[in-house]
Motif scaffolding. Sequence first.
Motif, PDB file in Angstrom:
ATOM      1  N   ARG A   1       0.804  -1.238   0.000  1.00 39.64           N
ATOM      2  CA  ARG A   1       0.000   0.000   0.000  1.00 39.64           C
ATOM      3  C   ARG A   1       0.831   1.280   0.000  1.00 39.64           C
ATOM      4  O   ARG A   1       0.375   2.313  -0.494  1.00 39.64           O
ATOM      5  N   GLY A   2       2.056   1.226   0.543  1.00 36.78           N
ATOM      6  CA  GLY A   2       2.892   2.431   0.600  1.00 36.78           C
ATOM      7  C   GLY A   2       3.311   2.905  -0.780  1.00 36.78           C
ATOM      8  O   GLY A   2       3.706   4.061  -0.970  1.00 36.78           O
ATOM      9  N   VAL A   3       3.224   2.019  -1.764  1.00 40.49           N
ATOM     10  CA  VAL A   3       3.613   2.349  -3.135  1.00 40.49           C
ATOM     11  C   VAL A   3       2.396   2.346  -4.066  1.00 40.49           C
ATOM     12  O   VAL A   3       2.194   3.260  -4.863  1.00 40.49           O
ATOM     13  N   SER A   4       1.560   1.325  -3.926  1.00 39.83           N
ATOM     14  CA  SER A   4       0.546   1.085  -4.961  1.00 39.83           C
ATOM     15  C   SER A   4      -0.566   2.136  -5.003  1.00 39.83           C
ATOM     16  O   SER A   4      -1.202   2.314  -6.040  1.00 39.83           O
ATOM     17  N   VAL A   5      -0.801   2.855  -3.896  1.00 38.42           N
ATOM     18  CA  VAL A   5      -1.853   3.881  -3.932  1.00 38.42           C
ATOM     19  C   VAL A   5      -1.385   5.128  -4.692  1.00 38.42           C
ATOM     20  O   VAL A   5      -2.192   5.986  -5.051  1.00 38.42           O
ATOM     21  N   ILE A   6      -0.078   5.224  -4.926  1.00 38.99           N
ATOM     22  CA  ILE A   6       0.496   6.460  -5.452  1.00 38.99           C
ATOM     23  C   ILE A   6       0.514   6.512  -6.986  1.00 38.99           C
ATOM     24  O   ILE A   6       0.315   7.568  -7.578  1.00 38.99           O
ATOM     25  N   PHE A   7       0.742   5.352  -7.614  1.00 41.70           N
ATOM     26  CA  PHE A   7       1.042   5.382  -9.049  1.00 41.70           C
ATOM     27  C   PHE A   7      -0.183   5.159  -9.938  1.00 41.70           C
ATOM     28  O   PHE A   7      -1.095   4.411  -9.595  1.00 41.70           O
ATOM     29  N   GLY A   8      -0.157   5.826 -11.109  1.00 40.11           N
ATOM     30  CA  GLY A   8      -1.256   5.713 -12.065  1.00 40.11           C
ATOM     31  C   GLY A   8      -0.706   5.585 -13.478  1.00 40.11           C
ATOM     32  O   GLY A   8       0.488   5.765 -13.725  1.00 40.11           O
ATOM     33  N   ASP A   9      -1.610   5.281 -14.418  1.00 40.56           N
ATOM     34  CA  ASP A   9      -1.231   5.069 -15.822  1.00 40.56           C
ATOM     35  C   ASP A   9      -1.568   6.297 -16.670  1.00 40.56           C
ATOM     36  O   ASP A   9      -2.547   7.010 -16.387  1.00 40.56           O
ATOM     37  N   GLY A  10      -0.816   6.478 -17.749  1.00 39.89           N
ATOM     38  CA  GLY A  10      -1.109   7.578 -18.673  1.00 39.89           C
ATOM     39  C   GLY A  10       0.083   7.893 -19.554  1.00 39.89           C
ATOM     40  O   GLY A  10       1.154   7.295 -19.392  1.00 39.89           O
TER      41      GLY A  10
ATOM     42  N   GLN B   1      -3.909  15.063  -8.054  1.00 38.96           N
ATOM     43  CA  GLN B   1      -5.201  14.732  -7.448  1.00 38.96           C
ATOM     44  C   GLN B   1      -5.999  13.774  -8.338  1.00 38.96           C
ATOM     45  O   GLN B   1      -6.686  12.885  -7.862  1.00 38.96           O
ATOM     46  N   LYS B   2      -5.888  13.972  -9.668  1.00 38.84           N
ATOM     47  CA  LYS B   2      -6.700  13.194 -10.627  1.00 38.84           C
ATOM     48  C   LYS B   2      -6.003  11.952 -11.165  1.00 38.84           C
ATOM     49  O   LYS B   2      -6.657  10.994 -11.551  1.00 38.84           O
ATOM     50  N   TYR B   3      -4.680  12.020 -11.237  1.00 39.20           N
ATOM     51  CA  TYR B   3      -3.964  10.942 -11.953  1.00 39.20           C
ATOM     52  C   TYR B   3      -2.941  10.200 -11.118  1.00 39.20           C
ATOM     53  O   TYR B   3      -2.336   9.256 -11.620  1.00 39.20           O
ATOM     54  N   GLY B   4      -2.694  10.621  -9.882  1.00 34.12           N
ATOM     55  CA  GLY B   4      -1.614  10.022  -9.121  1.00 34.12           C
ATOM     56  C   GLY B   4      -0.272  10.367  -9.755  1.00 34.12           C
ATOM     57  O   GLY B   4      -0.155  11.330 -10.526  1.00 34.12           O
ATOM     58  N   ASN B   5       0.727   9.569  -9.433  1.00 37.71           N
ATOM     59  CA  ASN B   5       2.072   9.772  -9.981  1.00 37.71           C
ATOM     60  C   ASN B   5       2.205   8.893 -11.226  1.00 37.71           C
ATOM     61  O   ASN B   5       2.223   7.667 -11.123  1.00 37.71           O
ATOM     62  N   THR B   6       2.292   9.536 -12.387  1.00 35.20           N
ATOM     63  CA  THR B   6       2.420   8.774 -13.635  1.00 35.20           C
ATOM     64  C   THR B   6       3.865   8.803 -14.156  1.00 35.20           C
ATOM     65  O   THR B   6       4.106   8.625 -15.356  1.00 35.20           O
ATOM     66  N   THR B   7       4.800   9.022 -13.270  1.00 33.51           N
ATOM     67  CA  THR B   7       6.242   8.916 -13.551  1.00 33.51           C
ATOM     68  C   THR B   7       6.642   9.714 -14.803  1.00 33.51           C
ATOM     69  O   THR B   7       6.460  10.917 -14.808  1.00 33.51           O
ATOM     70  N   ALA B   8       7.144   9.053 -15.851  1.00 29.13           N
ATOM     71  CA  ALA B   8       7.641   9.807 -17.016  1.00 29.13           C
ATOM     72  C   ALA B   8       6.525  10.560 -17.745  1.00 29.13           C
ATOM     73  O   ALA B   8       6.793  11.477 -18.521  1.00 29.13           O
ATOM     74  N   ALA B   9       5.276  10.179 -17.489  1.00 28.37           N
ATOM     75  CA  ALA B   9       4.154  10.832 -18.170  1.00 28.37           C
ATOM     76  C   ALA B   9       3.654  12.054 -17.420  1.00 28.37           C
ATOM     77  O   ALA B   9       2.900  12.868 -17.966  1.00 28.37           O
ATOM     78  N   SER B  10       4.066  12.227 -16.182  1.00 25.40           N
ATOM     79  CA  SER B  10       3.393  13.234 -15.350  1.00 25.40           C
ATOM     80  C   SER B  10       3.634  14.659 -15.840  1.00 25.40           C
ATOM     81  O   SER B  10       2.701  15.465 -15.891  1.00 25.40           O
TER      82      SER B  10
END
Length: 335
Positions: free
Chosen positions: A156-165, A288-297
């Motif tokens: 949960r410490g990681v998985s709630v943070i990341f999103g796709d895009g 707020q809407k997308y989480g952390n999408t790493t290289a896409a953010s």
Amino acid sequence: MYTSKISGLGYYVPENVVTNDDLSKIMDTNDAWIQERTGIKERRHIKKGDGNSTSIMGVKAAKIALERANVTTDDIDFIIFATLSPDMYFPGGGVRVQDMMNMNTIPALDVRNQCSGFVYAISVADQFVKTGMYKNVLVIGSENHSGGLDMTTRGRGVSVIFGDGAGAAVVTRSEEKGSGILSTHLHSEGAHAKELSLEGPSTEHWVPEIIAENPQEDIPYYPYMNGQFVFKNAVVRFSEVINEGLQKNNLSAADIDMLIPHQANLRISQFVQKQFRLSDDQVYNNIQKYGNTTAASIPIALTEAWEAGKIKKGDLVVLAAFGSGFTWGSAIIRW
Ligand code: UT7
């Protein structure tokens, strides 16, 4: 030497919205914790069977960017694809974009710099355009995190943070002196590589399947993050690399019209905003809407800010990122 500018932007996110409450049904977490610690309300996850992949989302974003740049695929000289979640372990996403967009046999380069990937990719594009080697470079940042996260309480410490895009930009040769991408600034510190890392295999062999086949307690197939350590380094490096870019161009924080920070955590963005004494109008956040999408953010946020009319010709736009590696960087752009 030529100058280079961003001539078109686009983004794509999967339709499937996953709220904090949705996550609290499958792991021990809650909306209050997630919002308070990260600012995230919801994120997008690819749904199995919805036809998306890292490179497919990249193509969707790229098509919009090309149209807005008023160029066709024949005008693109080079593809740079930033991701930590390629469709396959190899080859990378760039060649898949070249194929899916029916492009000429132009070069395709993958950048593996995680949350800093887009800033690194923009810097690479900038060098090729400024030296005159290429006229139009397609830069994509895309991530497919969801299928590879540990969606149990353990993760949960990681998985709630990341999103796709995905987000994309066309970097184009320009003759206008004093505008466009003024400078880019890149750094790394590999001593901390393991503090935010994934040691396991590729996204076409999803982690849950491997675990079902090899049940074991200590699994290196999920991303690991030493959250507090990463946070502490992030706030320092964000500030350093923004200052470095401003100083290089004889500018100060007061000159910034729009700061687009990598969307790692709303608290990090707010800390940086405060340090540079920027108003809410001078910083764009959409975690707020997308989480952390790493290289896409960054390309998603940059596109949204531009679409909302928050970036106008002549504005000073600063991109800044920090993440796994550790790597960090900034780009100073006169729009
Ligand atoms: O994009 C690349 C760069 N990434 C970053 O910059 C991320 C930087 N780090 C962070 O954003 C924060 O460290 C996190 C958001 C990841 C975590 O926030 P934190 O305030 O550092 O929390 P923590 O990891 O210290 O955990 C505090 C508590 C722990 O419980 P105990 O030990 O105090 O009982 C965790 O087990 O919160 C617990 N916890 C959760 N509770 C509910 C951890 N994750 C969750 C969760 N829901 N999802």
